[in-house]
Design a protein around this motif. Sequence first.
Motif, mmCIF file in Angstrom:
data_model
loop_
_atom_site.group_PDB
_atom_site.id
_atom_site.type_symbol
_atom_site.label_atom_id
_atom_site.label_comp_id
_atom_site.label_asym_id
_atom_site.label_seq_id
_atom_site.Cartn_x
_atom_site.Cartn_y
_atom_site.Cartn_z
ATOM 1 N N ALA A 181 -1.345 3.345 -5.132
ATOM 2 C CA ALA A 181 -1.668 4.551 -4.219
ATOM 3 C C ALA A 181 -3.184 4.851 -4.114
ATOM 4 O O ALA A 181 -3.489 5.520 -2.937
ATOM 5 C CB ALA A 181 -1.100 6.053 -4.940
ATOM 6 N N HIS A 182 -3.977 4.449 -5.002
ATOM 7 C CA HIS A 182 -5.396 4.788 -5.090
ATOM 8 C C HIS A 182 -6.521 3.893 -5.543
ATOM 9 O O HIS A 182 -5.898 3.585 -6.813
ATOM 10 C CB HIS A 182 -5.691 6.322 -5.466
ATOM 11 N N VAL A 183 -7.333 3.453 -5.224
ATOM 12 C CA VAL A 183 -8.232 2.644 -5.859
ATOM 13 C C VAL A 183 -9.702 3.312 -5.936
ATOM 14 O O VAL A 183 -10.275 3.873 -4.754
ATOM 15 C CB VAL A 183 -8.481 1.100 -5.298
ATOM 16 N N HIS A 184 -10.413 3.111 -7.004
ATOM 17 C CA HIS A 184 -11.692 3.682 -7.142
ATOM 18 C C HIS A 184 -12.680 2.825 -8.141
ATOM 19 O O HIS A 184 -11.625 2.006 -8.884
ATOM 20 C CB HIS A 184 -11.656 4.990 -7.296
ATOM 21 N N SER A 185 -13.792 2.932 -8.404
ATOM 22 C CA SER A 185 -14.587 2.526 -9.598
ATOM 23 C C SER A 185 -13.878 3.073 -10.822
ATOM 24 O O SER A 185 -13.438 4.166 -10.860
ATOM 25 C CB SER A 185 -16.131 2.679 -9.543
ATOM 26 N N PRO A 186 -14.191 2.490 -12.012
ATOM 27 C CA PRO A 186 -13.413 2.869 -13.345
ATOM 28 C C PRO A 186 -14.312 3.698 -14.396
ATOM 29 O O PRO A 186 -13.775 4.091 -15.328
ATOM 30 C CB PRO A 186 -13.438 1.550 -14.087
ATOM 31 N N VAL A 198 9.610 1.773 -5.946
ATOM 32 C CA VAL A 198 8.201 2.430 -6.370
ATOM 33 C C VAL A 198 7.356 1.272 -6.487
ATOM 34 O O VAL A 198 7.529 0.411 -7.611
ATOM 35 C CB VAL A 198 8.325 3.415 -7.541
ATOM 36 N N GLY A 199 6.345 1.381 -5.916
ATOM 37 C CA GLY A 199 5.144 0.370 -6.035
ATOM 38 C C GLY A 199 4.236 0.838 -7.264
ATOM 39 O O GLY A 199 3.651 1.861 -6.927
ATOM 40 N N CYS A 200 3.935 0.278 -8.265
ATOM 41 C CA CYS A 200 3.054 0.463 -9.138
ATOM 42 C C CYS A 200 2.305 -0.842 -9.698
ATOM 43 O O CYS A 200 2.015 -1.072 -10.768
ATOM 44 C CB CYS A 200 3.790 1.019 -10.509
ATOM 45 N N ASP A 201 2.427 -1.497 -8.544
ATOM 46 C CA ASP A 201 1.696 -2.905 -8.684
ATOM 47 C C ASP A 201 0.189 -3.152 -8.423
ATOM 48 O O ASP A 201 -0.342 -4.208 -7.961
ATOM 49 C CB ASP A 201 2.654 -3.940 -7.730
ATOM 50 N N GLY A 202 -0.333 -2.135 -8.514
ATOM 51 C CA GLY A 202 -2.098 -2.167 -8.778
ATOM 52 C C GLY A 202 -2.808 -2.203 -7.543
ATOM 53 O O GLY A 202 -2.123 -1.767 -6.388
ATOM 54 N N GLY A 203 -3.983 -2.217 -7.493
ATOM 55 C CA GLY A 203 -4.973 -1.790 -6.438
ATOM 56 C C GLY A 203 -4.582 -2.835 -5.095
ATOM 57 O O GLY A 203 -4.902 -2.388 -3.984
ATOM 58 N N ARG A 204 -4.129 -3.927 -5.418
ATOM 59 C CA ARG A 204 -3.925 -4.875 -4.350
ATOM 60 C C ARG A 204 -2.144 -4.978 -4.148
ATOM 61 O O ARG A 204 -1.675 -5.987 -3.734
ATOM 62 C CB ARG A 204 -4.439 -6.131 -4.634
ATOM 63 N N SER A 205 -1.739 -3.862 -4.183
ATOM 64 C CA SER A 205 -0.197 -3.791 -4.039
ATOM 65 C C SER A 205 0.387 -4.384 -3.024
ATOM 66 O O SER A 205 0.183 -4.088 -1.849
ATOM 67 C CB SER A 205 0.295 -2.211 -4.200
ATOM 68 N N LEU A 206 1.309 -5.130 -3.294
ATOM 69 C CA LEU A 206 2.105 -5.844 -2.189
ATOM 70 C C LEU A 206 3.169 -4.878 -1.656
ATOM 71 O O LEU A 206 3.452 -4.952 -0.348
ATOM 72 C CB LEU A 206 3.096 -7.136 -2.802
ATOM 73 N N VAL A 207 3.632 -4.039 -2.612
ATOM 74 C CA VAL A 207 4.596 -3.207 -1.950
ATOM 75 C C VAL A 207 4.045 -2.226 -0.915
ATOM 76 O O VAL A 207 4.321 -1.961 0.006
ATOM 77 C CB VAL A 207 5.152 -2.188 -2.991
ATOM 78 N N ARG A 208 2.835 -1.671 -1.111
ATOM 79 C CA ARG A 208 2.013 -0.824 -0.305
ATOM 80 C C ARG A 208 1.942 -1.535 0.995
ATOM 81 O O ARG A 208 2.049 -1.215 2.085
ATOM 82 C CB ARG A 208 0.658 -0.558 -0.953
ATOM 83 N N LYS A 209 1.241 -2.833 1.012
ATOM 84 C CA LYS A 209 1.057 -3.740 2.238
ATOM 85 C C LYS A 209 2.245 -4.214 2.818
ATOM 86 O O LYS A 209 2.311 -3.590 4.186
ATOM 87 C CB LYS A 209 0.510 -5.139 1.918
ATOM 88 N N LEU A 210 3.412 -4.245 2.419
ATOM 89 C CA LEU A 210 4.634 -4.654 3.094
ATOM 90 C C LEU A 210 5.243 -3.431 3.826
ATOM 91 O O LEU A 210 5.916 -3.318 4.736
ATOM 92 C CB LEU A 210 5.513 -5.470 2.320
ATOM 93 N N ALA A 211 5.340 -2.192 3.011
ATOM 94 C CA ALA A 211 5.510 -1.052 3.638
ATOM 95 C C ALA A 211 5.021 -0.525 4.628
ATOM 96 O O ALA A 211 5.434 0.465 5.288
ATOM 97 C CB ALA A 211 5.815 0.043 2.481
ATOM 98 N N GLY A 212 3.860 -0.714 4.854
ATOM 99 C CA GLY A 212 3.082 -0.256 6.044
ATOM 100 C C GLY A 212 2.064 1.065 5.622
ATOM 101 O O GLY A 212 1.845 1.731 6.534
ATOM 102 N N PHE A 213 1.990 1.512 4.392
ATOM 103 C CA PHE A 213 0.968 2.444 3.933
ATOM 104 C C PHE A 213 -0.171 2.418 4.638
ATOM 105 O O PHE A 213 -1.116 1.340 4.455
ATOM 106 C CB PHE A 213 0.819 2.649 2.494
ATOM 107 N N GLU A 214 -0.786 3.498 5.091
ATOM 108 C CA GLU A 214 -2.002 3.370 5.532
ATOM 109 C C GLU A 214 -2.963 3.376 4.323
ATOM 110 O O GLU A 214 -2.724 4.393 3.493
ATOM 111 C CB GLU A 214 -2.542 4.723 6.469
ATOM 112 N N PHE A 215 -4.283 3.068 4.130
ATOM 113 C CA PHE A 215 -5.245 3.057 3.136
ATOM 114 C C PHE A 215 -6.408 3.276 3.361
ATOM 115 O O PHE A 215 -7.233 2.140 3.064
ATOM 116 C CB PHE A 215 -4.720 1.629 2.247
ATOM 117 N N PRO A 216 -6.913 4.220 3.838
ATOM 118 C CA PRO A 216 -8.283 4.440 4.208
ATOM 119 C C PRO A 216 -9.182 4.692 3.118
ATOM 120 O O PRO A 216 -8.792 4.950 2.008
ATOM 121 C CB PRO A 216 -8.151 5.859 5.237
ATOM 122 N N GLY A 217 -10.510 4.400 3.267
ATOM 123 C CA GLY A 217 -11.387 4.746 2.171
ATOM 124 C C GLY A 217 -12.775 4.224 2.642
ATOM 125 O O GLY A 217 -13.166 3.994 3.901
#
Length: 487
Positions: free
Chosen positions: A299-304, A173-192
């Motif tokens: 899984a999701h990034v946005h302003s704070p 489980v990637g809980c490694d933040g907005g610039r997640s390496l897990v998300r990038k290496l797994a190939g998740f689409e990240f539109p926005g």
Amino acid sequence: MDYDVIIAGAGPTGLMLACELRLQGVNVAVLERLAEPDPTIKAGAINVPTAEAFHRRGLLPRLAAAQEQNMGVFRAFLKGGAAKPPPKFAGHFAAIWLSGDLFDQSGPDFQGRGPAGEIGFVNQQQIEAILIDCAAELGVQVRRGTELTGFDTSEDGVTVHTDSEKLTAGWLVGCDGGRSLVRKLAGFEFPGTPPEITGHQAIVEMEGAEALSRGWTTTPTGIYAHGPTPGRILTVEFDGPPADRDTPITAEELEKSLRAVSGVDVRVTAVKSATRFTDNARQASTYRLGRVLLAGDAAHVHSPFGGQGLNLGIGDAVNLGWKLAAKINGWGTETLLDTYTTERHPIGAWVLDWTRAQIALMRPDSHARALRAIVTELTETTTGTTYFARMISGVWQRYKLPGNHPLIGRSAPDLALDKHMTDGKGLLIDQGGLPSDVDFPTDRVHVIQGKTDQDLPSLLIRPDGVVAWAGGEGLQEALTTWFAPTQ
């Protein structure tokens, strides 16, 4: 396998998820590249669903102690300013203050929240500290100074590569933040949508602070905030994103930004904690690809603005934890696990739009300022303030579950029964009239018989505190869907 689950990232989301998994007997490890918890200033408050999640795990007294500590600091901060205190605060939207005097809490969404409804002024560092202690008490392995560098997946599990060894697990489980390496290496689409602001938040020592307004202030050049604790500042400039978010933040940079936005000749003499941020708003199209899942900022990034990110991550963790554990423990189905995405993705999408709307109202151009004036007038009414406070508080949140009762899909009301949920199991409250042949697993669901002090039907409550059934027909179907029948 070395572990059932490996979690990348020991922020609040990763730690909450680890605790939820351990409650279900799952062997879990958390990998964190930092040797110590990150002290950088971040979110300053939590919403009602987060407080309720902690309450159900017996952690509310720790939240209450943290809030009282913060209130003491806040009271001292106010004494150093004007003699007349500001109006009761109900939150803010796009840096527009919401007066608590206009907040009508009589609506049904605010009822039955119990003591958790009184907790909110707790910051991210305090949440993380509470979860660090909780993880240690539950026996979670938090491996600090261990950085995930890559992984390989198969039908049976995941091999995780770190900077020092290889580890195997059934799930990652990637809980490694907005610039997640897990998300990038797994190939998740990240539109926005791309960023358009540069924001700073910091705790500083400064000269000339007495000339700054307290709270949120809108100026011709942007937005700034001062308080609610000594030295805390936040600035928003609409000059595009920062050229480099990773360079050290200097006193000169903060001073320049604060002067540009406030117009006050302030001098920053020391920086205790500081961060840059933007309004980059993106969301993974799914939260699961095979054996890899995402939660929190991964899984999701946005302003704070509004502190929604911390709460969104805690909600992800509480929703995912028991479902992933059910799969690992042999009774949860693929369909159950996939409800994690179907339930949490719409909440994340709402948060992204909520923050985008605030950016639109903060812009310094004439069209945005004209719209801002109208929204400000709306917030000066009871109906307007109550609407914004309801959304900020999170009490509106509901999952689309089968059934017509208004409680279904919502966080369960406080019934003074939360002590029965500290072990992460479900709860069946029998108010009378349950079918005699109902089939349910007693090792997954506690049954409480007898009337509560509220006029409610019998309820089936999931481990995450969500009402899955509320009287009438459909109990067996709900038990089968969420807990699987005994075999």
